[in-house]
Design an enzyme around this catalytic site. Sequence first.
Site, short mmCIF file in Angstrom:
data_model
loop_
_atom_site.label_atom_id
_atom_site.label_comp_id
_atom_site.label_asym_id
_atom_site.label_seq_id
_atom_site.Cartn_x
_atom_site.Cartn_y
_atom_site.Cartn_z
N ARG A 31 0.95 -1.06 -0.15
CA ARG A 31 -0.03 0.02 -0.34
C ARG A 31 0.58 1.17 -0.14
O ARG A 31 0.38 2.57 -0.70
CB ARG A 31 -0.98 -0.19 1.09
CG ARG A 31 -1.82 1.07 1.09
CD ARG A 31 -3.46 0.87 2.25
NE ARG A 31 -3.00 0.76 3.42
CZ ARG A 31 -3.37 0.83 4.62
NH1 ARG A 31 -4.76 0.49 4.35
NH2 ARG A 31 -2.98 1.46 6.08
N LYS B 247 -2.17 7.32 1.33
CA LYS B 247 -2.14 7.34 2.47
C LYS B 247 -0.81 8.19 2.81
O LYS B 247 0.50 7.78 3.08
CB LYS B 247 -1.43 5.66 3.69
CG LYS B 247 -2.07 6.18 4.77
CD LYS B 247 -2.45 4.54 5.55
CE LYS B 247 -2.23 4.70 7.39
NZ LYS B 247 -3.48 5.33 7.45
N1 PMP Z 1 -9.03 4.92 7.08
C1 PMP Z 1 -8.60 6.39 7.87
C2 PMP Z 1 -8.36 7.35 6.65
C3 PMP Z 1 -6.99 5.07 8.31
O1 PMP Z 1 -6.19 6.15 8.76
C4 PMP Z 1 -7.33 4.24 8.46
C5 PMP Z 1 -5.42 3.94 9.21
N2 PMP Z 1 -5.20 4.49 10.66
C6 PMP Z 1 -7.97 3.19 8.55
C7 PMP Z 1 -8.74 3.84 8.04
C8 PMP Z 1 -7.92 1.82 8.33
O2 PMP Z 1 -6.44 0.91 7.72
P1 PMP Z 1 -5.82 -0.02 8.21
O3 PMP Z 1 -6.71 -1.22 8.62
O4 PMP Z 1 -5.17 -0.20 6.64
O5 PMP Z 1 -5.22 0.70 9.43
#
Ligand code: PMP
Length: 281
Positions: free
Chosen positions: A50, A149
């Site tokens: 990612r 991200k």
């Molecule tokens: N949405 C946002 C905006 C995030 O920053 C995150 C991670 N903290 C998530 C969803 C969850 O993603 P992940 O399960 O990959 O941590």
Amino acid sequence: MKIYIDGGYYEKVDAAVSVFDHGLLYGDGVFEGIRIYNGKVFKLRAHIERLYQSAKAIYLEIPMSRDELEDAVLKTVEINQKDNGYIRLIVTRGEGPLGIDPVQCKGPTVIIIVADIQLYPEEYYKKGIEIITASTRRIPSDCLDPRVKSLNYLNNILAKIEARQAGCQEAVMLNTQGFVAECTGDNIFIVKDGELLTPSPCHGALDGITMRTVLELAESLGIRIRETTLTCYDLYNADECFLTGTGAEIVPVVKIDGRVIGNGYPGKVTRLLTEEFRSLL
Ligand code: PMP
């Protein structure tokens, strides 16, 4: 604590980047948050993937291969002797002049921090949490794809402040069309008539690694799953609701904008998925 910066290891007090780094000046960069459970890095390859995809989307070339970066993460974990904790992996645009144009930046800065994790209190998992809908809308995909991200979290931070001001931990963010996107740092799920539903990333959500893991678990348990379009109405009338994220894992939601969800307690599907998720760790 030993922090990795561009191939070197530094004590916390000495770990620094330039004030001219475009990560600081403009939020120009990408990152990942990763967990270490019982000495093992959870879903490391998925996080690395990612990160590279986020970087590609913003024309940022990470100056090492996926395997090299993976090795650097594992080595940093080993050096810090952390069996349970949190890894912050950051790639910034690097040092450059005081202007947004990245062309003159010297090259990306790669940072790996291995730290302790601040967990939600156990009570949140037992009783569930209350959330609100933020008035701050998620940045539309045609402006900046929320699957990137990036180091610029202002949009989410504003919604987080709204949550805090309402006495809540989290807030639902809608997209500019009024459909549910995600929360400020978590993805959102509902259970309705035995089916597990979550907004598709095209509605403005990060493609969460915990979300993907939960969908896989649900499928293996024979639970019907669907990535779909949800409105606040769907949330209010859900039988169950929960949030997923690397830090939060799976947190039940029992109230949204003053509406009690289901019977006001964490639901059966939420509890089952939590149990299954924890057995993976
Ligand atoms: N949405 C946002 C905006 C995030 O920053 C995150 C991670 N903290 C998530 C969803 C969850 O993603 P992940 O399960 O990959 O941590």
